[in-house]
Write a protein that holds these residues in place. Structure first.
Motif, PDB file in Angstrom:
ATOM      1  N   TRP A 197      -5.461  17.142 -26.702  1.00  0.00           N
ATOM      2  CA  TRP A 197      -4.123  16.838 -26.189  1.00  0.00           C
ATOM      3  C   TRP A 197      -4.129  16.153 -24.826  1.00  0.00           C
ATOM      4  O   TRP A 197      -3.501  15.123 -24.650  1.00  0.00           O
ATOM      5  CB  TRP A 197      -3.295  18.124 -26.095  1.00  0.00           C
ATOM      6  CG  TRP A 197      -2.781  18.590 -27.417  1.00  0.00           C
ATOM      7  CD1 TRP A 197      -2.876  17.942 -28.616  1.00  0.00           C
ATOM      8  CD2 TRP A 197      -2.097  19.823 -27.669  1.00  0.00           C
ATOM      9  NE1 TRP A 197      -2.293  18.701 -29.604  1.00  0.00           N
ATOM     10  CE2 TRP A 197      -1.803  19.852 -29.055  1.00  0.00           C
ATOM     11  CE3 TRP A 197      -1.707  20.900 -26.875  1.00  0.00           C
ATOM     12  CZ2 TRP A 197      -1.132  20.907 -29.653  1.00  0.00           C
ATOM     13  CZ3 TRP A 197      -1.031  21.952 -27.459  1.00  0.00           C
ATOM     14  CH2 TRP A 197      -0.745  21.964 -28.836  1.00  0.00           C
ATOM     15  N   VAL A 198      -4.828  16.775 -23.873  1.00  0.00           N
ATOM     16  CA  VAL A 198      -4.759  16.278 -22.496  1.00  0.00           C
ATOM     17  C   VAL A 198      -5.242  14.828 -22.427  1.00  0.00           C
ATOM     18  O   VAL A 198      -4.580  13.963 -21.845  1.00  0.00           O
ATOM     19  CB  VAL A 198      -5.590  17.168 -21.552  1.00  0.00           C
ATOM     20  CG1 VAL A 198      -5.609  16.582 -20.147  1.00  0.00           C
ATOM     21  CG2 VAL A 198      -5.021  18.586 -21.524  1.00  0.00           C
ATOM     22  N   GLU A 199      -6.381  14.571 -23.055  1.00  0.00           N
ATOM     23  CA  GLU A 199      -6.958  13.227 -23.010  1.00  0.00           C
ATOM     24  C   GLU A 199      -6.085  12.218 -23.752  1.00  0.00           C
ATOM     25  O   GLU A 199      -5.830  11.124 -23.273  1.00  0.00           O
ATOM     26  CB  GLU A 199      -8.366  13.292 -23.642  1.00  0.00           C
ATOM     27  CG  GLU A 199      -9.312  12.231 -23.179  1.00  0.00           C
ATOM     28  CD  GLU A 199      -9.292  12.011 -21.657  1.00  0.00           C
ATOM     29  OE1 GLU A 199      -8.991  10.865 -21.270  1.00  0.00           O
ATOM     30  OE2 GLU A 199      -9.559  12.958 -20.869  1.00  0.00           O
TER      31      GLU A 199
ATOM     32  N   GLY B 242      -1.827  13.048 -22.329  1.00  0.00           N
ATOM     33  CA  GLY B 242      -1.488  13.406 -20.949  1.00  0.00           C
ATOM     34  C   GLY B 242      -0.739  12.314 -20.197  1.00  0.00           C
ATOM     35  O   GLY B 242       0.343  12.554 -19.656  1.00  0.00           O
ATOM     36  N   ASP B 243      -1.289  11.108 -20.199  1.00  0.00           N
ATOM     37  CA  ASP B 243      -0.669  10.006 -19.447  1.00  0.00           C
ATOM     38  C   ASP B 243       0.686   9.604 -20.026  1.00  0.00           C
ATOM     39  O   ASP B 243       1.635   9.356 -19.297  1.00  0.00           O
ATOM     40  CB  ASP B 243      -1.607   8.796 -19.412  1.00  0.00           C
ATOM     41  CG  ASP B 243      -2.864   9.071 -18.599  1.00  0.00           C
ATOM     42  OD1 ASP B 243      -2.828  10.009 -17.776  1.00  0.00           O
ATOM     43  OD2 ASP B 243      -3.866   8.358 -18.783  1.00  0.00           O
TER      44      ASP B 243
ATOM     45  N   LEU C 258       3.190  12.162 -19.113  1.00  0.00           N
ATOM     46  CA  LEU C 258       3.463  12.098 -17.678  1.00  0.00           C
ATOM     47  C   LEU C 258       4.484  11.006 -17.366  1.00  0.00           C
ATOM     48  O   LEU C 258       5.442  11.232 -16.625  1.00  0.00           O
ATOM     49  CB  LEU C 258       2.174  11.833 -16.896  1.00  0.00           C
ATOM     50  CG  LEU C 258       2.359  11.654 -15.384  1.00  0.00           C
ATOM     51  CD1 LEU C 258       2.665  12.990 -14.710  1.00  0.00           C
ATOM     52  CD2 LEU C 258       1.135  11.018 -14.740  1.00  0.00           C
ATOM     53  N   ASN C 259       4.301   9.831 -17.962  1.00  0.00           N
ATOM     54  CA  ASN C 259       5.227   8.732 -17.709  1.00  0.00           C
ATOM     55  C   ASN C 259       6.613   9.018 -18.263  1.00  0.00           C
ATOM     56  O   ASN C 259       7.620   8.644 -17.674  1.00  0.00           O
ATOM     57  CB  ASN C 259       4.671   7.429 -18.285  1.00  0.00           C
ATOM     58  CG  ASN C 259       3.577   6.868 -17.414  1.00  0.00           C
ATOM     59  OD1 ASN C 259       3.804   6.587 -16.238  1.00  0.00           O
ATOM     60  ND2 ASN C 259       2.392   6.735 -17.949  1.00  0.00           N
TER      61      ASN C 259
ATOM     62  N   LEU D  99       8.075  11.371 -15.810  1.00  0.00           N
ATOM     63  CA  LEU D  99       8.253  10.770 -14.494  1.00  0.00           C
ATOM     64  C   LEU D  99       9.547   9.961 -14.361  1.00  0.00           C
ATOM     65  O   LEU D  99      10.230  10.044 -13.343  1.00  0.00           O
ATOM     66  CB  LEU D  99       7.047   9.873 -14.187  1.00  0.00           C
ATOM     67  CG  LEU D  99       6.803   9.526 -12.731  1.00  0.00           C
ATOM     68  CD1 LEU D  99       6.696  10.780 -11.883  1.00  0.00           C
ATOM     69  CD2 LEU D  99       5.527   8.704 -12.598  1.00  0.00           C
TER      70      LEU D  99
ATOM     71  N   ARG E  37       6.709  13.231  -8.803  1.00  0.00           N
ATOM     72  CA  ARG E  37       5.497  13.247  -9.605  1.00  0.00           C
ATOM     73  C   ARG E  37       4.955  14.654  -9.836  1.00  0.00           C
ATOM     74  O   ARG E  37       4.530  14.995 -10.937  1.00  0.00           O
ATOM     75  CB  ARG E  37       4.418  12.380  -8.965  1.00  0.00           C
ATOM     76  CG  ARG E  37       3.281  12.104  -9.931  1.00  0.00           C
ATOM     77  CD  ARG E  37       2.172  11.293  -9.317  1.00  0.00           C
ATOM     78  NE  ARG E  37       1.143  11.002 -10.302  1.00  0.00           N
ATOM     79  CZ  ARG E  37       0.246  11.885 -10.711  1.00  0.00           C
ATOM     80  NH1 ARG E  37       0.251  13.103 -10.223  1.00  0.00           N
ATOM     81  NH2 ARG E  37      -0.658  11.568 -11.623  1.00  0.00           N
TER      82      ARG E  37
ATOM     83  N   ARG F 278       4.261  16.303 -13.444  1.00  0.00           N
ATOM     84  CA  ARG F 278       2.954  16.807 -13.869  1.00  0.00           C
ATOM     85  C   ARG F 278       3.052  18.260 -14.313  1.00  0.00           C
ATOM     86  O   ARG F 278       2.495  18.661 -15.332  1.00  0.00           O
ATOM     87  CB  ARG F 278       1.948  16.678 -12.725  1.00  0.00           C
ATOM     88  CG  ARG F 278       0.524  16.988 -13.146  1.00  0.00           C
ATOM     89  CD  ARG F 278      -0.314  17.418 -11.967  1.00  0.00           C
ATOM     90  NE  ARG F 278       0.349  18.483 -11.232  1.00  0.00           N
ATOM     91  CZ  ARG F 278       0.374  18.564  -9.895  1.00  0.00           C
ATOM     92  NH1 ARG F 278      -0.220  17.665  -9.176  1.00  0.00           N
ATOM     93  NH2 ARG F 278       1.000  19.563  -9.296  1.00  0.00           N
TER      94      ARG F 278
ATOM     95  N   VAL G 194       4.485  18.529 -17.740  1.00  0.00           N
ATOM     96  CA  VAL G 194       3.504  18.161 -18.772  1.00  0.00           C
ATOM     97  C   VAL G 194       2.558  19.336 -19.031  1.00  0.00           C
ATOM     98  O   VAL G 194       2.300  19.720 -20.169  1.00  0.00           O
ATOM     99  CB  VAL G 194       2.712  16.896 -18.362  1.00  0.00           C
ATOM    100  CG1 VAL G 194       1.595  16.625 -19.356  1.00  0.00           C
ATOM    101  CG2 VAL G 194       3.641  15.689 -18.272  1.00  0.00           C
ATOM    102  N   GLN G 195       2.081  19.908 -17.938  1.00  0.00           N
ATOM    103  CA  GLN G 195       1.204  21.080 -18.045  1.00  0.00           C
ATOM    104  C   GLN G 195       1.886  22.200 -18.840  1.00  0.00           C
ATOM    105  O   GLN G 195       1.320  22.788 -19.761  1.00  0.00           O
ATOM    106  CB  GLN G 195       0.890  21.559 -16.633  1.00  0.00           C
ATOM    107  CG  GLN G 195       0.248  22.925 -16.565  1.00  0.00           C
ATOM    108  CD  GLN G 195      -1.186  22.851 -16.094  1.00  0.00           C
ATOM    109  OE1 GLN G 195      -1.484  22.214 -15.088  1.00  0.00           O
ATOM    110  NE2 GLN G 195      -2.053  23.491 -16.820  1.00  0.00           N
TER     111      GLN G 195
ATOM    112  N   PHE H 291       2.038  21.528 -22.573  1.00  0.00           N
ATOM    113  CA  PHE H 291       0.810  21.846 -23.312  1.00  0.00           C
ATOM    114  C   PHE H 291       0.687  23.350 -23.567  1.00  0.00           C
ATOM    115  O   PHE H 291       0.350  23.782 -24.667  1.00  0.00           O
ATOM    116  CB  PHE H 291      -0.418  21.340 -22.547  1.00  0.00           C
ATOM    117  CG  PHE H 291      -0.570  19.841 -22.581  1.00  0.00           C
ATOM    118  CD1 PHE H 291      -0.350  19.128 -23.756  1.00  0.00           C
ATOM    119  CD2 PHE H 291      -0.945  19.137 -21.443  1.00  0.00           C
ATOM    120  CE1 PHE H 291      -0.486  17.741 -23.792  1.00  0.00           C
ATOM    121  CE2 PHE H 291      -1.090  17.744 -21.480  1.00  0.00           C
ATOM    122  CZ  PHE H 291      -0.861  17.059 -22.650  1.00  0.00           C
ATOM    123  N   VAL H 292       0.974  24.129 -22.533  1.00  0.00           N
ATOM    124  CA  VAL H 292       0.855  25.583 -22.662  1.00  0.00           C
ATOM    125  C   VAL H 292       1.868  26.118 -23.678  1.00  0.00           C
ATOM    126  O   VAL H 292       1.534  26.911 -24.563  1.00  0.00           O
ATOM    127  CB  VAL H 292       1.049  26.268 -21.280  1.00  0.00           C
ATOM    128  CG1 VAL H 292       1.074  27.785 -21.437  1.00  0.00           C
ATOM    129  CG2 VAL H 292      -0.057  25.848 -20.325  1.00  0.00           C
TER     130      VAL H 292
ATOM    131  N   LEU I 252       0.886  25.107 -27.186  1.00  0.00           N
ATOM    132  CA  LEU I 252      -0.242  25.902 -27.678  1.00  0.00           C
ATOM    133  C   LEU I 252       0.238  27.247 -28.219  1.00  0.00           C
ATOM    134  O   LEU I 252      -0.190  27.703 -29.286  1.00  0.00           O
ATOM    135  CB  LEU I 252      -1.244  26.117 -26.539  1.00  0.00           C
ATOM    136  CG  LEU I 252      -2.620  26.641 -26.942  1.00  0.00           C
ATOM    137  CD1 LEU I 252      -3.379  25.582 -27.730  1.00  0.00           C
ATOM    138  CD2 LEU I 252      -3.436  27.040 -25.712  1.00  0.00           C
TER     139      LEU I 252
END
Lengths: 74, 184
Positions: free
Chosen positions: B11-13, B16-17, B20-21, B24, B30, B34, B37-38, B41-42, B45
């Motif tokens: 997921w992150v790879e 992530g970007d 984030l955008n 944002l 920012r 971020r 986004v974090q 993911f949590v 999951l």
């Protein structure tokens, strides 16, 4: 006649939805007589088009990705 | 129909970007983007058992993030409300009869300058950054997400007339900002 404030509000509505017959006529008359609002209408429609292309290009740093990954692995 | 799978280890790879955008442009700061986004993911999951594979992994993560962003704005509801009230009260562009103020009267734009150059996009970005938080949120939903007015009203819990007032005010302000910075 409707005011410039009302006319420009109707222009915004018209860009997204259908106006009622009454609204359409009122706007048409206003734009026929008011150059400033007619210009506004052209410009606003154009702004709408370019707004859809506005993006940012930021990236997560390696450290940020690492810390996110760590949280996911817990 | 094809069933979609989840691969949280990527997921992150992979996303992530992108996420984030997405965050944002909606929250501006920012650090906050971020964190959202974090958080996405949590939350995702933990929600894996509810994933039925009907939409792609990417769209599913976007949905989770979108909910987080709306939650964030609901928490900021007071700001949003005072913002809207302010939008209603003072008017920097029209007089009390609804006529353009003299110095805010739209001028004709020379069409040959209306090209979408990098310079113009930078000005457009700077001008949209000047919108109030509620204006920015409505604009993002309207233009970037391409949502219909009805849906935006429902999601933000605002009336249709309130919505049009926000869109109108934001556009008047944005147009003026573009005229000052681009056409001059």
């Amino acid at each position: 006649m409707i005011s410039c404030k009302n006319a420009t509000l109707l222009i915004e509505k018209k860009l997204a939805t259908k106006l009622s017959v009454k609204e359409r006529l009122r706007l048409k008359l206003h734009l026929f007589l008011c150059k400033a609002c007619a210009d506004y209408g052209i410009q606003s429609a154009w702004i709408d088009k370019v707004l859809k292309n506005l993006h940012t290009h930021d990236q997560l740093s390696v450290e940020e990705k690492k810390s996110m990954q760590q949280q996911l692995n817990q | 129909m094809q069933k979609h799978n989840l691969e949280p280890e990527n997921w992150v790879e992979k996303y992530g970007d992108m996420l984030l955008n997405y965050a944002l442009v909606r929250v501006k700061e920012r650090d906050m983007a971020r964190d959202l986004v974090q958080d996405t993911f949590v939350t995702a999951l933990k929600s894996i058992p509810t994933f039925r594979g009907e939409i792609s992994e990417k769209n599913w993560l976007y949905l989770v993030l979108k909910t987080r962003i709306l939650d964030y704005y609901k928490k900021k509801k007071e700001v949003l409300e005072s913002d809207m009230k302010k939008d209603d009260e003072d008017d920097d562009y029209f007089n009390d009869k609804g006529h353009w103020l003299k110095d805010k009267l739209p001028n004709e734009w020379t069409t040959e300058r209306m090209v979408e150059s990098e310079e113009f996009m930078a000005i457009l970005k700077a001008c949209t950054d000047k919108l109030t938080p509620s204006q920015a949120l409505v604009f993002t939903m309207k233009y970037l997400d391409g949502e219909e007015a009805d849906d935006i009203c429902k999601e933000l819990n605002i009336s249709a007339s309130n919505y049009w007032v926000i869109v109108h005010r934001a556009k008047v302000q944005l147009r003026n900002c573009l005229e000052i910075n681009w056409m001059s």
